[in-house]
Design a protein around this motif. Structure first.
Motif, PDB file in Angstrom:
ATOM      1  N   UNK A   1       0.864  -1.182   0.000  1.00  0.00           N
ATOM      2  CA  UNK A   1       0.000   0.000   0.000  1.00  0.00           C
ATOM      3  C   UNK A   1       0.903   1.236   0.000  1.00  0.00           C
ATOM      4  N   UNK A   2       0.687   2.121  -0.961  1.00  0.00           N
ATOM      5  CA  UNK A   2       1.640   3.212  -1.181  1.00  0.00           C
ATOM      6  C   UNK A   2       0.891   4.514  -1.405  1.00  0.00           C
ATOM      7  N   UNK A   3       1.100   5.440  -0.514  1.00  0.00           N
ATOM      8  CA  UNK A   3       0.451   6.742  -0.635  1.00  0.00           C
ATOM      9  C   UNK A   3       1.498   7.839  -0.395  1.00  0.00           C
ATOM     10  N   UNK A   4       2.407   8.029  -1.343  1.00  0.00           N
ATOM     11  CA  UNK A   4       3.470   9.022  -1.152  1.00  0.00           C
ATOM     12  C   UNK A   4       2.904  10.431  -1.112  1.00  0.00           C
ATOM     13  N   UNK A   5       3.559  11.281  -0.357  1.00  0.00           N
ATOM     14  CA  UNK A   5       3.123  12.670  -0.260  1.00  0.00           C
ATOM     15  C   UNK A   5       4.248  13.642  -0.592  1.00  0.00           C
ATOM     16  N   UNK A   6       5.452  13.357  -0.110  1.00  0.00           N
ATOM     17  CA  UNK A   6       6.543  14.320  -0.195  1.00  0.00           C
ATOM     18  C   UNK A   6       7.671  13.808  -1.073  1.00  0.00           C
ATOM     19  N   UNK A   7       8.142  14.673  -1.973  1.00  0.00           N
ATOM     20  CA  UNK A   7       9.217  14.338  -2.898  1.00  0.00           C
ATOM     21  C   UNK A   7      10.367  15.313  -2.704  1.00  0.00           C
ATOM     22  N   UNK A   8      11.583  14.788  -2.698  1.00  0.00           N
ATOM     23  CA  UNK A   8      12.779  15.617  -2.706  1.00  0.00           C
ATOM     24  C   UNK A   8      13.531  15.360  -4.003  1.00  0.00           C
ATOM     25  N   UNK A   9      13.811  16.429  -4.731  1.00  0.00           N
ATOM     26  CA  UNK A   9      14.647  16.360  -5.920  1.00  0.00           C
ATOM     27  C   UNK A   9      15.951  17.074  -5.590  1.00  0.00           C
ATOM     28  N   UNK A  10      17.073  16.393  -5.748  1.00  0.00           N
ATOM     29  CA  UNK A  10      18.367  17.035  -5.494  1.00  0.00           C
ATOM     30  C   UNK A  10      19.015  17.375  -6.830  1.00  0.00           C
ATOM     31  N   UNK A  11      19.321  18.669  -6.982  1.00  0.00           N
ATOM     32  CA  UNK A  11      19.874  19.176  -8.231  1.00  0.00           C
ATOM     33  C   UNK A  11      18.803  19.883  -9.033  1.00  0.00           C
ATOM     34  N   UNK A  12      19.066  21.134  -9.409  1.00  0.00           N
ATOM     35  CA  UNK A  12      18.086  21.922 -10.166  1.00  0.00           C
ATOM     36  C   UNK A  12      18.609  22.254 -11.549  1.00  0.00           C
ATOM     37  N   UNK A  13      19.319  21.306 -12.151  1.00  0.00           N
ATOM     38  CA  UNK A  13      19.624  21.405 -13.562  1.00  0.00           C
ATOM     39  C   UNK A  13      18.415  20.971 -14.372  1.00  0.00           C
ATOM     40  N   UNK A  14      18.555  20.784 -15.678  1.00  0.00           N
ATOM     41  CA  UNK A  14      17.404  20.386 -16.497  1.00  0.00           C
ATOM     42  C   UNK A  14      16.724  19.113 -16.018  1.00  0.00           C
ATOM     43  N   UNK A  15      17.502  18.076 -15.691  1.00  0.00           N
ATOM     44  CA  UNK A  15      16.906  16.818 -15.244  1.00  0.00           C
ATOM     45  C   UNK A  15      16.157  17.027 -13.933  1.00  0.00           C
ATOM     46  N   UNK A  16      16.772  17.713 -12.975  1.00  0.00           N
ATOM     47  CA  UNK A  16      16.114  17.946 -11.695  1.00  0.00           C
ATOM     48  C   UNK A  16      14.847  18.769 -11.835  1.00  0.00           C
ATOM     49  N   UNK A  17      14.891  19.818 -12.617  1.00  0.00           N
ATOM     50  CA  UNK A  17      13.700  20.658 -12.799  1.00  0.00           C
ATOM     51  C   UNK A  17      12.588  19.891 -13.496  1.00  0.00           C
ATOM     52  N   UNK A  18      12.938  19.084 -14.477  1.00  0.00           N
ATOM     53  CA  UNK A  18      11.902  18.289 -15.155  1.00  0.00           C
ATOM     54  C   UNK A  18      11.376  17.179 -14.239  1.00  0.00           C
ATOM     55  N   UNK A  19      12.232  16.623 -13.382  1.00  0.00           N
ATOM     56  CA  UNK A  19      11.752  15.657 -12.393  1.00  0.00           C
ATOM     57  C   UNK A  19      10.760  16.316 -11.445  1.00  0.00           C
ATOM     58  N   UNK A  20      11.046  17.568 -11.064  1.00  0.00           N
ATOM     59  CA  UNK A  20      10.125  18.311 -10.193  1.00  0.00           C
ATOM     60  C   UNK A  20       8.820  18.611 -10.921  1.00  0.00           C
ATOM     61  N   UNK A  21       8.905  18.929 -12.203  1.00  0.00           N
ATOM     62  CA  UNK A  21       7.686  19.152 -12.992  1.00  0.00           C
ATOM     63  C   UNK A  21       6.792  17.924 -12.968  1.00  0.00           C
TER      64      UNK A  21
END
Length: 351
Positions: free
Chosen positions: A174-194
């Motif tokens: 059973x999986x109900x994620x709420x919070x995400x951490x992305x480390x790095x705000x280059x293109x990959x990190x920003x798109x992961x955050x998107x």
């Protein structure tokens, strides 16, 4: 014989970048779909190839055409898969010729024997040339609204795969994620955050930059920007997408994840650095909290299609703001010199 301009290197030879004016027209054997290049995005992989760290020319060739983040316009497609004028992006990796068990079912991103090929990287000419060809199975059509930012599809496919695998792993229970951490705000990190924000999750992005465009780009997604250490964060993320490859950050996020948390390593470390680390404590944490750490690279056709839909749904102004500079092919050398505030640099062939 008709020729095209192409940005090339001699693999393994540092600083051999050159704009070749008389590259042969792409051969019909490369694919039935003939494409006019509009632009290519430039990333760290290109810089590493230019530095001579790796790269492989096609068989029988001395030079490799660069460019794996493509955007083009269809000139002709006798197969009827696409129509002239359609926007298209080329899938980078092709399956190995054996093929391995994964490549045999079009999961070439999970190739087991390493005999895959990649446009602009390994044994296939890249897309930094005025015209290129594709086989229909490797041609991804794009919505016309993405005509200025379609070269972002390749990095988006990387994080689409990362999220696909995160979600597959998450559903082991059973999986109900709420919070995400992305480390790095280059293109990959920003798109992961998107993609995290499109999933309705609470998104945090951590990066060293305190000035420049990164903090505002994160806030524009409704996410929270941090320029602190991982250890100083006051929450334990359910999901981590690690995009820096920095050894200390990699180890820190493994220890920071919440119970049953999932850490996806999408950044590649350079190696050659040793850190004192309590591996036993990490083992104890991962085991007792049922955590998962996995690596992710490349993408298959399913992920490219998911990425195209994610970009179609995104704010076009936000996507456009990821592009720091647009450089005409005549000034190609400047495009490959990183700027201090660059997010994504684009080399333009046509408008």
């Amino acid at each position: 014989m008709r020729t095209v301009r192409a940005v090339t290197v001699t693999p393994g030879v540092a600083d051999s970048l050159e704009l070749v004016e008389d590259q042969p027209e792409p051969a019909a054997e490369e694919g039935a779909i003939l494409v006019e290049a509009l632009a290519v995005g430039i990333c760290g992989t290109d810089h590493e190839i230019i530095a001579g760290q790796y790269g492989e020319a096609p068989p029988g060739e001395r030079r490799l055409v660069l460019g794996h983040e493509s955007l083009g316009r269809v000139l002709e497609d006798p197969t009827g898969t696409l129509q002239p004028g359609d926007l298209v992006v080329g899938i980078v990796r092709h399956p190995d010729p054996v093929p391995c068990t994964n490549c045999a079912v079009d999961e070439w991103d999970m190739c087991r024997n390493g005999r895959y090929t990649e446009h602009g990287i390994k044994a296939l000419p890249g897309f930094a040339r005025e015209r290129w060809r594709l086989q229909p199975r490797f041609a991804v059509p794009l919505d016309r609204s993405l005509g200025q930012v379609g070269m972002l599809l390749e990095p988006t496919s990387i994080v689409a795969k990362a999220w696909d695998h995160v979600e597959r792993i998450g559903h082991r229970a059973e999986w109900q994620p709420r919070t995400v951490l992305v480390t790095g705000a280059g293109p990959i990190g920003l798109l992961a955050a998107l993609l995290a924000s499109q999933r309705g999750l609470v998104v945090h992005v951590l990066d060293l930059a305190t000035t420049g465009p990164k903090p505002e780009l994160v806030r524009a997604l409704g996410a929270t920007y941090h320029s602190t250490r991982v250890d100083d964060l006051d929450f334990d993320p359910d999901v981590v997408i690690e995009c820096t490859g920095a050894p200390k950050v990699v180890l820190d996020v493994m220890c920071k994840a919440a119970p049953t948390g999932i850490v996806c390593l999408a950044g590649v470390s350079s190696g050659g650095r040793t850190i004192d680390f309590d591996a036993g404590a990490l083992n104890r944490s991962l085991v007792l909290e049922n955590n998962v750490v996995f690596g992710s690279v490349n993408a298959n056709r399913r992920h490219w299609d998911l990425a195209a839909e994610a970009l179609r749904r995104a704010d076009p102004l936000w996507l456009a703001s990821l592009i720091s500079r647009r450089v005409p092919v005549s000034g190609y050398a400047d495009a490959y010199v990183p700027g201090p505030n660059d997010i994504k640099v684009v080399l333009e062939f046509a408008v």
